[in-house]
Structures are given as C-alpha cells and as structure tokens.
Design an enzyme around this catalytic site. Sequence first.
Site, PDB file in Angstrom:
ATOM      1  N   TYR A   1     -16.894  16.106 -15.523  1.00 26.52           N
ATOM      2  CA  TYR A   1     -17.036  14.683 -15.428  1.00 26.52           C
ATOM      3  C   TYR A   1     -18.413  14.397 -14.116  1.00 26.52           C
ATOM      4  O   TYR A   1     -18.111  15.045 -13.227  1.00 26.52           O
ATOM      5  CB  TYR A   1     -16.232  13.541 -15.175  1.00 26.52           C
ATOM      6  CG  TYR A   1     -16.448  12.376 -14.852  1.00 26.52           C
ATOM      7  CD1 TYR A   1     -17.728  11.588 -15.625  1.00 26.52           C
ATOM      8  CD2 TYR A   1     -16.132  11.618 -13.686  1.00 26.52           C
ATOM      9  CE1 TYR A   1     -18.170  10.284 -15.527  1.00 26.52           C
ATOM     10  CE2 TYR A   1     -16.714  10.322 -13.182  1.00 26.52           C
ATOM     11  CZ  TYR A   1     -17.435   9.569 -14.246  1.00 26.52           C
ATOM     12  OH  TYR A   1     -18.013   8.288 -14.023  1.00 26.52           O
TER      13      TYR A   1
ATOM     14  N   ASP B   1      -7.882  18.636 -14.685  1.00 25.21           N
ATOM     15  CA  ASP B   1      -7.999  17.663 -14.900  1.00 25.21           C
ATOM     16  C   ASP B   1      -7.571  17.371 -16.417  1.00 25.21           C
ATOM     17  O   ASP B   1      -8.139  18.137 -17.366  1.00 25.21           O
ATOM     18  CB  ASP B   1      -9.708  16.699 -14.652  1.00 25.21           C
ATOM     19  CG  ASP B   1      -9.860  15.650 -15.159  1.00 25.21           C
ATOM     20  OD1 ASP B   1      -9.342  15.282 -15.931  1.00 25.21           O
ATOM     21  OD2 ASP B   1     -10.730  15.028 -14.437  1.00 25.21           O
TER      22      ASP B   1
ATOM     23  N   LYS C   1      -8.685   5.987 -19.112  1.00 25.31           N
ATOM     24  CA  LYS C   1      -9.040   6.469 -20.485  1.00 25.31           C
ATOM     25  C   LYS C   1      -7.665   6.472 -21.254  1.00 25.31           C
ATOM     26  O   LYS C   1      -7.124   5.407 -21.443  1.00 25.31           O
ATOM     27  CB  LYS C   1      -9.589   8.022 -20.492  1.00 25.31           C
ATOM     28  CG  LYS C   1     -10.349   8.025 -19.235  1.00 25.31           C
ATOM     29  CD  LYS C   1     -11.765   7.036 -19.446  1.00 25.31           C
ATOM     30  CE  LYS C   1     -12.826   7.269 -18.446  1.00 25.31           C
ATOM     31  NZ  LYS C   1     -12.821   7.650 -17.034  1.00 25.31           N
TER      32      LYS C   1
ATOM     33  N   ARG D   1       0.831  -1.262  -0.121  1.00 26.86           N
ATOM     34  CA  ARG D   1      -0.070  -0.076   0.143  1.00 26.86           C
ATOM     35  C   ARG D   1       0.913   1.234   0.103  1.00 26.86           C
ATOM     36  O   ARG D   1       0.780   2.384  -0.798  1.00 26.86           O
ATOM     37  CB  ARG D   1      -0.894  -0.074   1.248  1.00 26.86           C
ATOM     38  CG  ARG D   1      -1.678   1.094   1.381  1.00 26.86           C
ATOM     39  CD  ARG D   1      -2.892   1.222   2.184  1.00 26.86           C
ATOM     40  NE  ARG D   1      -3.017   0.238   3.504  1.00 26.86           N
ATOM     41  CZ  ARG D   1      -2.394   0.637   4.495  1.00 26.86           C
ATOM     42  NH1 ARG D   1      -1.429   1.668   4.528  1.00 26.86           N
ATOM     43  NH2 ARG D   1      -2.269  -0.358   5.588  1.00 26.86           N
TER      44      ARG D   1
HETATM   45  O1  P1T Z   1     -13.657   6.608 -13.730  1.00 23.46           O
HETATM   46  P1  P1T Z   1     -12.366   7.062 -13.189  1.00 23.46           P
HETATM   47  O2  P1T Z   1     -11.259   6.612 -13.518  1.00 23.46           O
HETATM   48  O3  P1T Z   1     -12.718   7.017 -11.589  1.00 23.46           O
HETATM   49  O4  P1T Z   1     -12.274   8.527 -13.470  1.00 23.46           O
HETATM   50  C1  P1T Z   1     -12.984   9.702 -13.257  1.00 23.46           C
HETATM   51  C2  P1T Z   1     -12.896  10.793 -14.209  1.00 23.46           C
HETATM   52  C3  P1T Z   1     -12.233  12.022 -13.988  1.00 23.46           C
HETATM   53  N1  P1T Z   1     -12.198  12.836 -14.914  1.00 23.46           N
HETATM   54  C4  P1T Z   1     -12.567  12.787 -16.046  1.00 23.46           C
HETATM   55  C5  P1T Z   1     -12.515  13.756 -17.086  1.00 23.46           C
HETATM   56  C6  P1T Z   1     -13.465  11.778 -16.460  1.00 23.46           C
HETATM   57  O5  P1T Z   1     -13.945  11.638 -17.606  1.00 23.46           O
HETATM   58  C7  P1T Z   1     -13.573  10.702 -15.745  1.00 23.46           C
HETATM   59  C8  P1T Z   1     -14.550   9.444 -15.966  1.00 23.46           C
HETATM   60  N2  P1T Z   1     -15.092   9.786 -17.029  1.00 23.46           N
HETATM   61  C9  P1T Z   1     -16.196   8.790 -17.561  1.00 23.46           C
HETATM   62  C10 P1T Z   1     -16.061   7.577 -17.058  1.00 23.46           C
HETATM   63  C11 P1T Z   1     -16.741   9.149 -18.740  1.00 23.46           C
HETATM   64  O6  P1T Z   1     -17.587   8.363 -19.448  1.00 23.46           O
HETATM   65  O7  P1T Z   1     -16.890  10.461 -18.896  1.00 23.46           O
END
Ligand code: P1T
Length: 391
Positions: A104, A176, A201, A52
């Site tokens: 998001y 972000d 992503k 961790r």
């Molecule tokens: O899904 P996660 O890995 O927890 O990430 C969150 C997140 C943070 N910032 C942006 C710009 C994002 O697009 C996302 C996650 N977005 C999607 C799952 C979506 O389909 O837009």
Amino acid sequence: MHQENKLGFDTLAIHAGQKPDPVSGAVMTPIVLSSTFAQEGPGAHNGFDYSRAGNPTRDALEGCFAALEGAKHAIAFGSGCAATTTILLTLKSGDHVVVGDDLYGGTFRIFDKVVKQFGVSATFLDMSDPAKVASAVRPETKMIWMETPSNPLLKISDIAAIADIAKKKNLILAVDNTFATPALQNPLALGATLAVHSSTKYLNGHSDVVGGVAMTSDDALAEKLRFLQKSVGAVPSPFDCYLVLRGLKTLGVRMRQHVEGARAIAEWLASHPQVERVLYPGLAKHPGHAIAQKQMRAPGGMVSFDLRGGIPAATAFLKALTIFACAESLGGVESLAEHPAIMTHASVPAENRRALGIGDGLLRLSIGIEDVGDLRTDLEVGFAAAKRAAS
Ligand code: P1T
C-alpha cells in the site's frame, strides 16, 4: 463460559470477546463513550481508568480480533497506518527492515518519509522469491515486513518460507493480512510474529470506519505495543470499535460472497479482448497460484487488471461505471474501482511504479457482494467507454 479455542470461525466472529452486559443484560456490546472511569480510591479500579489506556468497547473488539486471528493479543488503533507506525516505533535508530516492494502506498510512505527521519532504514524487494529476502538481511536488520496478497499487484509471498528465515535470523516477521483477512489466511499459524490489518477494509466491511490492529502471540512484543498504544495514543473511538465489532459478525459470510464474485469477474476478464493481463491469485496462471493455494483458504475479493489504451481509456472506464464507485479503499460490501498510479499509490515514485508494473492502464477492483451479473454489466459499460476514448 464457552471455550473459544474450540469454536468455529463464524461462531467466534459473532461471540468472541463479547458477553451480555453485566449491568443491563444488553446482548450487544454497549458503546462506552466515557473518557474516564471513577475510581473507588486513588488507583483502585477494575481495569479501566482512562479511555486512551483502555476502554470496554475496545476491549471487546480486541478480544474478537484476537480470537479470529488465533492470536494471544490484539492491539487496536485508529487506522491501519497508525498500527503500522506504532509497530515501527518498537525499533530504534540504526535498525533496518526488509520490506516487500509491492505494498500500500501509505505504508511505503511511512517507511520512505516517516521512520527514515528517525534512522530506521528499509530495503524494498520482491518477496515472491524468499532467497532475495534472506540475502537482504544485514546485521542491523530487525524486522521483515510483507503484504500478501500485495496491494495493488496481488503478488503472493510464501509466509512459512519467510517465517523460517525470520526465525533463523531472530527477526520479527510482520505480515499485513488486510487483503486476505483471518477468514482466508492466518499468518501467525504460518510462523509470523505479527499480523497487521487495516480494519477499515474487510474486517469492518461497510466503508464507514477507519481503523487498524496489530496481533501477536509474543507476550513481550504485545507488552511493548500496549505501552505504545497508550503512550502514543493513536487509538480508535468507542463508536468505531462498536461498528467494527458489528461488521466482524458477518466477516465469514461476506468473504465467501466476495470470493465467489471475484473469481467470476477474474475469469471473465481473463478472456476479455480489452484486457492485457489479469492479476488474481485464484487464476491457475497467476505466478503465486500454488503458494496461494497452500497458505490461503480462498484467493480473496481483490482483482487487478491492465486495460488496453493507457490513461485515457482507464479514465473513461472509471467515469462510466455506475455500480462500482471510483474510490480508494476496499473490502466494503459495495464494489469499488480505482487507478493505483493516480490514486492509492501516487506516493510511490513513478520510476518504482514503472519497474513494478503499476502502469497507466492498471485498474484495481474491490469486488463487493452485489449480484455478480450486475457487476459484469457495469464493467461492460466501462469497457465500451474505454473503447470510445481510445479510438
Ligand atoms: O487506510 P488505513 O486504515 O490507515 O490502512 C492503511 C493500509 C494498510 N495496509 C493495506 C494493505 C492497505 O490497503 C491500507 C489502506 N489501503 C487503501 C486505502 C487502499 O485503497 O489501498
């Protein structure tokens, strides 16, 4: 040892943070699954005691992330949301954050439903106008949080201008950078304190990992985040770290192909009779086009558009596609299409969505790296189905 700061992006993507395994010579970073590490005596170890707190596979990934974003420090998490939440845990009750209004849905939910309970408040506003950001700053404001390009409306905000405001008022600026990736935009070089990503992503790129990362060159902030990473424990598994490290190797190549496909699709959609409006920062008539050209190397692989005919047309369109999967998420090699109001942004209240322009006909495309002619043909099938549904 090569000097990483002199190498190009594609070279760093393949080599940064990685070297052949000193025990076996393995060229590819081993997946170290062990949760614990033997110590020669109590407290005597060579940097790893418990997974961790630190893990060799995660270390390699963090090294590669940091090199690509031009950051001194990268701190990896088990999801983008875990990265966001952990960053917000550096704040305390009574602190205030100025946040972009288009972001998001899950990030909105963290501000609206999670950290609010601990006394951290947020003001949401349109950051494409930096003057609005400056006027929203209060004595208790500690942070500015922005997404550019934003999700799902692909709004562009001027990172350098907002970084100036943040510096003058001594605020942390978190950007972000998920939609752009470090291949196309480097928030830290433009003055941001933090670059945040959902590595689920483009960074991973193959839709088989959920992960996140926070990056900064601020030593004190990195130390706080490192402490929270270990204390809160929202860490990625070694196997996921390995997969992202593998995905990163082709980030530059993939982004070039994503951008080429997205440009072609956006231009085609712009003259389509069933399309009311196309949102793509690469189009000259996009309101953020000039700033995108200034701060991004290319406009990215995401395209949103308003389809005429409301929910029935949008539903028929998505159901008819066979190459695009109707699915949340983005940034994989395969194309995805989704309906933000029903899917990714359902946690944003309906009145906010309406005010922002996330309407019933808004569709978001993540353009993959397939042959663009095939993608266009698939979308034609969607348009034909939408026309039948609307008539
Ligand atoms: O899904 P996660 O890995 O927890 O990430 C969150 C997140 C943070 N910032 C942006 C710009 C994002 O697009 C996302 C996650 N977005 C999607 C799952 C979506 O389909 O837009």
